[in-house]
Design a protein around this motif. Structure first.
Motif, PDB file in Angstrom:
ATOM      1  N   ARG A 180       0.878  -1.245  -0.003  1.00  0.00           N
ATOM      2  CA  ARG A 180      -0.102   0.039   0.036  1.00  0.00           C
ATOM      3  C   ARG A 180       0.807   1.252  -0.129  1.00  0.00           C
ATOM      4  O   ARG A 180       2.024   1.283   0.184  1.00  0.00           O
ATOM      5  N   PRO A 181       0.290   2.428  -0.407  1.00  0.00           N
ATOM      6  CA  PRO A 181       1.154   3.748  -0.497  1.00  0.00           C
ATOM      7  C   PRO A 181       1.989   3.892   0.794  1.00  0.00           C
ATOM      8  O   PRO A 181       1.274   3.710   1.814  1.00  0.00           O
ATOM      9  N   LEU A 182       3.459   4.094   0.732  1.00  0.00           N
ATOM     10  CA  LEU A 182       4.210   4.435   1.585  1.00  0.00           C
ATOM     11  C   LEU A 182       4.149   5.817   1.869  1.00  0.00           C
ATOM     12  O   LEU A 182       4.723   6.617   1.018  1.00  0.00           O
ATOM     13  N   THR A 183       3.526   6.457   2.822  1.00  0.00           N
ATOM     14  CA  THR A 183       3.301   7.882   3.205  1.00  0.00           C
ATOM     15  C   THR A 183       2.888   8.085   4.532  1.00  0.00           C
ATOM     16  O   THR A 183       1.983   7.066   5.162  1.00  0.00           O
ATOM     17  N   PRO A 184       3.311   9.023   5.057  1.00  0.00           N
ATOM     18  CA  PRO A 184       2.863   9.335   6.565  1.00  0.00           C
ATOM     19  C   PRO A 184       1.404   9.479   6.488  1.00  0.00           C
ATOM     20  O   PRO A 184       0.698   9.471   7.441  1.00  0.00           O
ATOM     21  N   ALA A 185       0.867  10.054   5.373  1.00  0.00           N
ATOM     22  CA  ALA A 185      -0.436  10.351   5.274  1.00  0.00           C
ATOM     23  C   ALA A 185      -1.404   9.221   4.982  1.00  0.00           C
ATOM     24  O   ALA A 185      -2.543   9.522   4.175  1.00  0.00           O
ATOM     25  N   TYR A 186      -1.047   8.054   4.915  1.00  0.00           N
ATOM     26  CA  TYR A 186      -1.777   6.973   4.479  1.00  0.00           C
ATOM     27  C   TYR A 186      -2.929   6.686   5.184  1.00  0.00           C
ATOM     28  O   TYR A 186      -3.931   6.361   4.165  1.00  0.00           O
ATOM     29  N   GLN A 187      -3.342   7.259   6.201  1.00  0.00           N
ATOM     30  CA  GLN A 187      -4.660   6.813   7.062  1.00  0.00           C
ATOM     31  C   GLN A 187      -5.700   7.846   5.972  1.00  0.00           C
ATOM     32  O   GLN A 187      -6.769   7.519   5.777  1.00  0.00           O
TER      33      GLN A 187
END
Length: 412
Positions: free
Chosen positions: A365-372
């Protein structure tokens, strides 16, 4: 108030354990495990430490949102009673960006990566730095009834056509998949996008990368939802509802995790005789499917009072013996490549080679701090699947993700 008192009691108990035993207590926070495999791992590693530390296994809430919420609140308060953290595979980027977890470097990094499957390692990596060690993983297969489908479909188009034909014959024909407005719907979309050759975010995770592959993915979801293949409960179904529907005999196909195999064996022995598995369906016949992986990664808290011991303990908790126990008793596929050739594992998981093949071509799944926020944008826009308009739905997702990536702060 009750939740606050519970957290305080937990912290005090951890401190008390350290004083009473005369050796450091390392608090390991992870999902609640009913099989006993995690407690066995904690006990084994405590014993193997030779008295240098004791691992206390602390159970987080069952729901992933509750797990994350508890850890986020305690880490934001710089709680030093947390040492080893069992992170969902989507959380490493967020926790690393917030500086709540420590980077794995040097010999610890070498030991963490040696023999570990490549794709699970991606979930533990942020900005080319390793922040956790993969503890277990998971991926979906296509499960089907051989009495209804002698040869499993290789593509989504083939599967939907087989379902239509079974429906015309008035036979069980549903395709069971996760259609509720939650993380499972995001996983379905992410799998299809990657299988079509695309991705939700660009390589640097700075902006959405939704294009023709995403439109194709949304179209497949809409087509299934409007076809005879759709279970009437699709908009409310999660993994366990899919399992129950398959076991009841109303479905011909199921996209789900390996836990459905022992469940079918126990709950419907007669149907189990024809219960088979195959690779996840492809979007294009000439392009492998890229199912989205799940799992747990072990990280070391930035506020741990014993970080060196915590790194060592985390490696012990996910060693060969403990991963094999977790696989055999807890149904959690391992992240160590060598275990897929282990006779005991292959016997319990007759589909082990198919799981390994899926993991080696899997997507994350997208690797980002904003994933939620990214996940919410996807699942809310695509729910219910029957209402999807491929072009406009993808445009909405693109706009919402762009706003999420430009926002600041950690999601509460």
């Amino acid at each position: 108030m009750l939740a606050a008192l519970t957290l305080l009691a937990s912290a005090l108990a951890a401190c008390g354990g350290e004083e009473d035993s005369g050796r450091p207590t390392l608090n390991w926070y992870n999902f609640p495990d009913d099989s006993g495999a995690l407690q066995k791992a904690a006990d084994r590693c405590s014993q193997a430490s030779g008295g240098r530390y004791r691992i206390s296994y602390n159970k987080l809430p069952r729901a992933a949102d509750g797990q994350r919420q508890q850890m986020v609140r305690r880490l934001a308060a710089e709680d030093d009673s947390m040492d080893i953290l069992g992170l969902d595979v989507t959380w490493a980027a967020e926790f690393a960006e917030a500086r709540w977890i420590r980077e794995w470097t040097g010999e610890m990094k070498r030991r963490a990566t040696e023999g570990t499957l490549r794709v699970p390692l991606q979930t533990a990596t942020w900005k080319d730095r390793l922040y956790a060690v993969p503890y277990n993983t998971n991926t979906q297969l296509l499960w089907y009834r051989k009495d209804l489908v002698p040869t499993p479909p290789k593509t989504w188009a083939e599967m939907l056509e087989m379902s239509r034909e079974l429906a015309r014959q008035r036979k069980p024909h549903y395709v069971e998949i996760q259609g509720a407005q939650y993380e499972g719907l995001t996983v379905w979309f992410n799998t299809l996008v990657n299988s079509a050759g695309g991705s939700i975010l660009n390589a640097s995770a700075t902006e959405p990368s939704l294009g023709p592959p995403a439109v194709r993915a949304a179209g497949i979801m809409r087509d299934l939802a409007r076809s005879p293949a759709a279970d009437p409960s699709l908009p409310n179904q999660m993994e366990d509802q899919n399992r129950l529907a398959m076991e009841s005999g109303v479905a011909a196909f199921e996209l789900n995790y390996p836990f459905v195999y022992p469940s079918m064996r126990a709950n419907n022995p007669e149907l189990f005789k024809n219960f088979r598995w195959a690779p996840y369906p492809r979007v294009d016949a000439d392009r492998p499917a890229r199912p989205t992986i799940g799992g747990i990664d072990l990280a070391v808290s930035s506020y741990s009072r014993h970080p060196d011991l915590a790194f060592e303990a985390a490696l012990c908790l996910r060693n060969r013996e403990n991963q094999l126990t977790a696989a055999l008793e807890g149904g959690l596929p391992p992240t160590l490549r060598a275990l897929y050739d282990e006779p005991a594992f292959m016997k319990e998981y007759p589909f082990s080679k198919d799981v390994l093949a899926a993991l080696e071509s899997a997507s994350v799944r997208p690797l980002t701090p904003a994933y939620q926020n990214v996940s919410i944008a996807v699942s809310h826009t695509l729910s219910p699947p029957s209402a999807i308009d491929p072009e406009s739905s993808v445009a909405t997702i693109r706009d919402q993700i762009d706003k999420a990536l430009r926002s600041e702060g950690v999601i509460p």
